[in-house]
Design an enzyme around this catalytic site. Sequence first.
Site, short mmCIF file in Angstrom:
data_model
loop_
_atom_site.label_atom_id
_atom_site.label_comp_id
_atom_site.label_asym_id
_atom_site.label_seq_id
_atom_site.Cartn_x
_atom_site.Cartn_y
_atom_site.Cartn_z
N LYS A 1 -7.66 -6.27 0.85
CA LYS A 1 -6.52 -5.81 -0.16
C LYS A 1 -7.33 -4.47 -0.25
O LYS A 1 -6.55 -3.54 -0.98
CB LYS A 1 -6.45 -6.75 -1.20
N TYR B 1 -10.31 -11.43 -9.25
CA TYR B 1 -9.54 -12.06 -10.26
C TYR B 1 -9.67 -12.38 -11.70
O TYR B 1 -10.09 -11.35 -12.15
CB TYR B 1 -9.24 -13.23 -9.39
N TYR C 1 1.11 -9.53 6.01
CA TYR C 1 -0.06 -9.95 4.94
C TYR C 1 -0.88 -11.08 5.69
O TYR C 1 -1.86 -10.98 5.37
CB TYR C 1 1.07 -10.49 3.68
N SER D 1 -8.84 -11.88 0.96
CA SER D 1 -8.41 -10.73 0.03
C SER D 1 -9.36 -9.70 -0.06
O SER D 1 -8.90 -8.48 -0.57
CB SER D 1 -8.52 -11.39 -1.39
N VAL E 1 -11.16 -15.55 -0.39
CA VAL E 1 -11.30 -17.00 -0.39
C VAL E 1 -12.21 -17.47 1.07
O VAL E 1 -12.37 -18.50 1.17
CB VAL E 1 -9.97 -17.66 -0.62
N1 GLN Z 1 -4.79 -15.35 2.23
C1 GLN Z 1 -5.14 -15.64 0.96
C2 GLN Z 1 -3.76 -15.93 0.06
O1 GLN Z 1 -2.89 -15.35 0.41
C3 GLN Z 1 -5.98 -14.84 0.21
C4 GLN Z 1 -6.37 -15.03 -1.24
C5 GLN Z 1 -7.86 -14.74 -1.60
O2 GLN Z 1 -8.76 -14.37 -0.66
N2 GLN Z 1 -8.21 -14.74 -2.77
O3 GLN Z 1 -3.67 -16.83 -0.63
#
Ligand code: GLN
Length: 303
Positions: free
Chosen positions: A66, A239, A188, A63, A257
Amino acid sequence: MDYQELLEQIEADIAPLIGSGTPAEYIPALASVEPRQFGMAIADLDGKVHGVGDWRTAFSAQSITKVFALALALAEGGDSLWERVGREPSGNPFNSLVQLEYENGIPRNPFINAGALVVTDRLQTLTGDASSELLKFLQEESGNPDVAFDAEVATSEQENGDRNAALAHFMASYGNLDNPVPALLDHYFWQCSIELTCADLALAARFLARHGLRADGSRLLTRSEAKQVNAVMLTCGTYDAAGEFAYRVGLPGKSGVGGGIVAVVPGLCTLAVWSPGLDAQGNSVAGVAALDRFTTLTGLSVF
Ligand code: GLN
């Protein structure tokens, strides 16, 4: 400030936490990563990098990408993006579906999965190849051509991607996506699979500390846009733990993550930290603790 000495102090202070938490299990390719790893890097505005521990080991950005996707979508397409995604903290897990129905398919912010799917959709429309544009940007800003997609991670996410597919189809039903869902999901997942080191990440995020200026001195974002991205990182980047992160660290930050976190001290430096063990909200346990130590020891924060 002696960054090297500082990093060594931080590493010693948080050592008992290295290995606590659990690596992300819902993406099988990430579950097998050795949890007892820790790296941290600091890059100054001119690109001098200091690091400790496993700061040169590549990990899955997830993430964290992002932030870069948001910056590129704003740079290429401007403010109209905000008609399709909000900028309020969600208070919900990053892959939650519940708010989307109440809020008519408009995700709360660009850093939860639904919001990131909207941003990648926009970047795909603007560039024709969202994930490659993102990779190219990360390679250029880090100065490292070895920053790369990880096909094993992308495939693993694809095979376990029902939740993200549900989010995308749901938003498509509200007309909030331009591109076909399968193509968007592909971009994605490739985006999330990018692997880089703490050194690469700290260098690549420098435009956020340099008020929008890229490594080569050209402008990616206006000063105002750079402030906006930093603000959304502070309020939404971790988050449903964004409040706790702001309380403990006091810097704009974005986690993934894979166990990485990038943080920004505007006008001074960027920080990247990585340790795979996650807490219940999906943030690196040792990573958050290390950033907490950084701001506590130095007194540096945006407050
Ligand atoms: N690739 C992970 C997902 O789409 C990314 C989520 C994350 O890093 N919080 O669930």
